[in-house]
Design a protein around this motif. Structure first.
Motif, short mmCIF file in Angstrom:
data_model
loop_
_atom_site.label_atom_id
_atom_site.label_comp_id
_atom_site.label_asym_id
_atom_site.label_seq_id
_atom_site.Cartn_x
_atom_site.Cartn_y
_atom_site.Cartn_z
N THR A 1 0.82 -1.21 0.00
CA THR A 1 0.00 0.00 0.00
C THR A 1 0.86 1.26 0.00
O THR A 1 0.57 2.23 -0.72
CB THR A 1 -0.94 0.00 1.21
OG1 THR A 1 -1.82 -1.13 1.13
CG2 THR A 1 -1.77 1.27 1.26
N LYS A 2 1.93 1.27 0.78
CA LYS A 2 2.81 2.44 0.84
C LYS A 2 3.39 2.77 -0.53
O LYS A 2 3.37 3.92 -0.98
CB LYS A 2 3.93 2.18 1.84
CG LYS A 2 4.94 3.32 1.94
CD LYS A 2 6.06 2.97 2.92
CE LYS A 2 7.10 4.07 2.97
NZ LYS A 2 8.21 3.74 3.90
N GLY B 1 -0.04 6.87 -7.34
CA GLY B 1 -0.99 7.96 -7.16
C GLY B 1 -2.39 7.53 -6.82
O GLY B 1 -3.33 8.34 -6.90
N GLY B 2 -2.58 6.28 -6.42
CA GLY B 2 -3.91 5.82 -6.06
C GLY B 2 -4.37 6.38 -4.72
O GLY B 2 -3.60 6.96 -3.96
N GLN C 1 -4.73 11.63 -12.85
CA GLN C 1 -3.51 12.29 -12.41
C GLN C 1 -3.24 13.51 -13.28
O GLN C 1 -3.26 13.40 -14.51
CB GLN C 1 -2.31 11.35 -12.50
CG GLN C 1 -2.18 10.36 -11.37
CD GLN C 1 -0.89 9.55 -11.49
OE1 GLN C 1 -0.40 9.31 -12.58
NE2 GLN C 1 -0.36 9.13 -10.35
N ILE C 2 -2.99 14.65 -12.68
CA ILE C 2 -2.58 15.84 -13.40
C ILE C 2 -1.05 15.88 -13.44
O ILE C 2 -0.40 15.79 -12.40
CB ILE C 2 -3.13 17.12 -12.73
CG1 ILE C 2 -4.67 17.03 -12.63
CG2 ILE C 2 -2.70 18.35 -13.51
CD1 ILE C 2 -5.37 16.91 -13.96
N MET C 3 -0.50 16.02 -14.63
CA MET C 3 0.96 16.07 -14.80
C MET C 3 1.38 17.53 -14.96
O MET C 3 0.84 18.25 -15.81
CB MET C 3 1.37 15.24 -16.01
CG MET C 3 0.88 13.80 -15.94
SD MET C 3 1.01 12.94 -17.53
CE MET C 3 2.78 12.96 -17.73
N ARG C 4 2.37 17.95 -14.16
CA ARG C 4 2.81 19.34 -14.17
C ARG C 4 4.30 19.43 -14.47
O ARG C 4 5.08 18.53 -14.15
CB ARG C 4 2.49 20.02 -12.84
CG ARG C 4 0.99 20.03 -12.52
CD ARG C 4 0.67 20.83 -11.29
NE ARG C 4 -0.76 20.79 -10.99
CZ ARG C 4 -1.66 21.59 -11.57
NH1 ARG C 4 -1.26 22.51 -12.45
NH2 ARG C 4 -2.94 21.51 -11.25
N ILE D 1 -6.52 6.58 -15.09
CA ILE D 1 -5.99 5.29 -14.65
C ILE D 1 -7.09 4.45 -14.01
O ILE D 1 -7.89 4.95 -13.22
CB ILE D 1 -4.83 5.50 -13.65
CG1 ILE D 1 -3.71 6.31 -14.30
CG2 ILE D 1 -4.30 4.16 -13.15
CD1 ILE D 1 -2.60 6.69 -13.33
N GLU D 2 -7.10 3.18 -14.37
CA GLU D 2 -7.97 2.20 -13.71
C GLU D 2 -7.11 1.07 -13.18
O GLU D 2 -6.36 0.43 -13.93
CB GLU D 2 -9.01 1.63 -14.68
CG GLU D 2 -9.93 0.60 -14.04
CD GLU D 2 -10.94 0.01 -15.01
OE1 GLU D 2 -11.63 -0.95 -14.63
OE2 GLU D 2 -11.01 0.51 -16.15
#
Length: 236
Positions: A18-19, A26-27, A69-72, A85-86
């Protein structure tokens, strides 16, 4: 004595998996689903108050999650793309255990306590479906693991059997049971071995196996069938 039972499983999960999942993928999901398990056992009482037997059950857990997810840009934090994402993780386990238990009182309502050792046969499948608007995105998703594993297992349990009245012995079902059971499963799997090629700086621990998180606690209800030898009487 044969018994069949079902009940919800609790306590699934792997802290290490989980960690890494939350930090790098990014879940948002941090726990496995609690689902019904189904089991059966055969027990033999060669000595009054002491029973030996074999127990097997089927259980499954995992989770399904969808997120964006937003990519910056690392330079000015401006948005440069996004990922949809799924995630789908499915873990099936079949612990098979040899058991021993003590039944201190032989009456209509019998309590018992026992334990057992054996193996757990598990199947783990984790897939990620990913759509990205960022050109040449390193992250592509895919099937990260799909494997069958075998590991050690043990169980501790306690319950009560509520037999029908002796006048109803002709009934096929001898009574009902309620049982609390803990099953430890030592399954470890290489969850991130295939995923590391999609990250620029994956942690070195991704080369190792991670605990699958299939140990659990359950409260079961069921029915049991009891078979006894008929005592012959002779007349002189």
């Amino acid at each position: 004595m044969l018994s069949v039972y079902m009940g919800p499983k609790f306590g699934y999960g792997s802290a290490d998996f989980t960690k890494n999942y939350l930090q790098y993928f990014g879940g948002k999901n941090n726990e496995y689903d609690a689902k019904l398990a189904f089991g059966a056992s055969a027990r033999f009482e060669f000595i009054e108050g002491i029973r030996f037997g074999i127990n097997a059950e089927y259980a499954n857990t995992g989770f399904t999650e969808m997120y964006t997810q937003i990519m910056r840009s690392p330079l000015d934090s401006q948005k440069v793309g996004q990922r949809t994402i799924e995630q789908q993780l499915t873990i099936n386990s079949i612990p098979i255990l040899l058991t021993g238990e003590i039944v201190p009182f032989q009456n209509q309502f019998r309590t018992y306590i026992g334990g057992g050792l054996g193996i757990n046969i598990g199947n783990i499948r984790w897939t990620e479906k990913l759509r990205s608007s960022f050109p040449n995105d390193l992250r592509t998703g895919g099937e990260y693991i799909n494997t069958t594993l075998v590991g050690p297992a043990f169980t501790l349990y306690s319950g009560i059997e509520m037999s029908f009245d002796k006048k109803l012995k002709q009934s096929l079902i001898a009574g009902f049971l309620i049982e609390a059971r803990y099953v430890y499963s030592g399954l470890y799997a290489p969850f991130f071995e295939k995923a590391k090629s999609q990250f620029s700086s994956p942690p070195s621990s991704w080369n190792d196996t991670f605990y699958a998180g299939t140990s659990s606690f359950a409260v079961n209800v069921g029915v049991f069938f009891q078979f006894t030898k008929q005592v012959r009487t002779t007349t002189q």
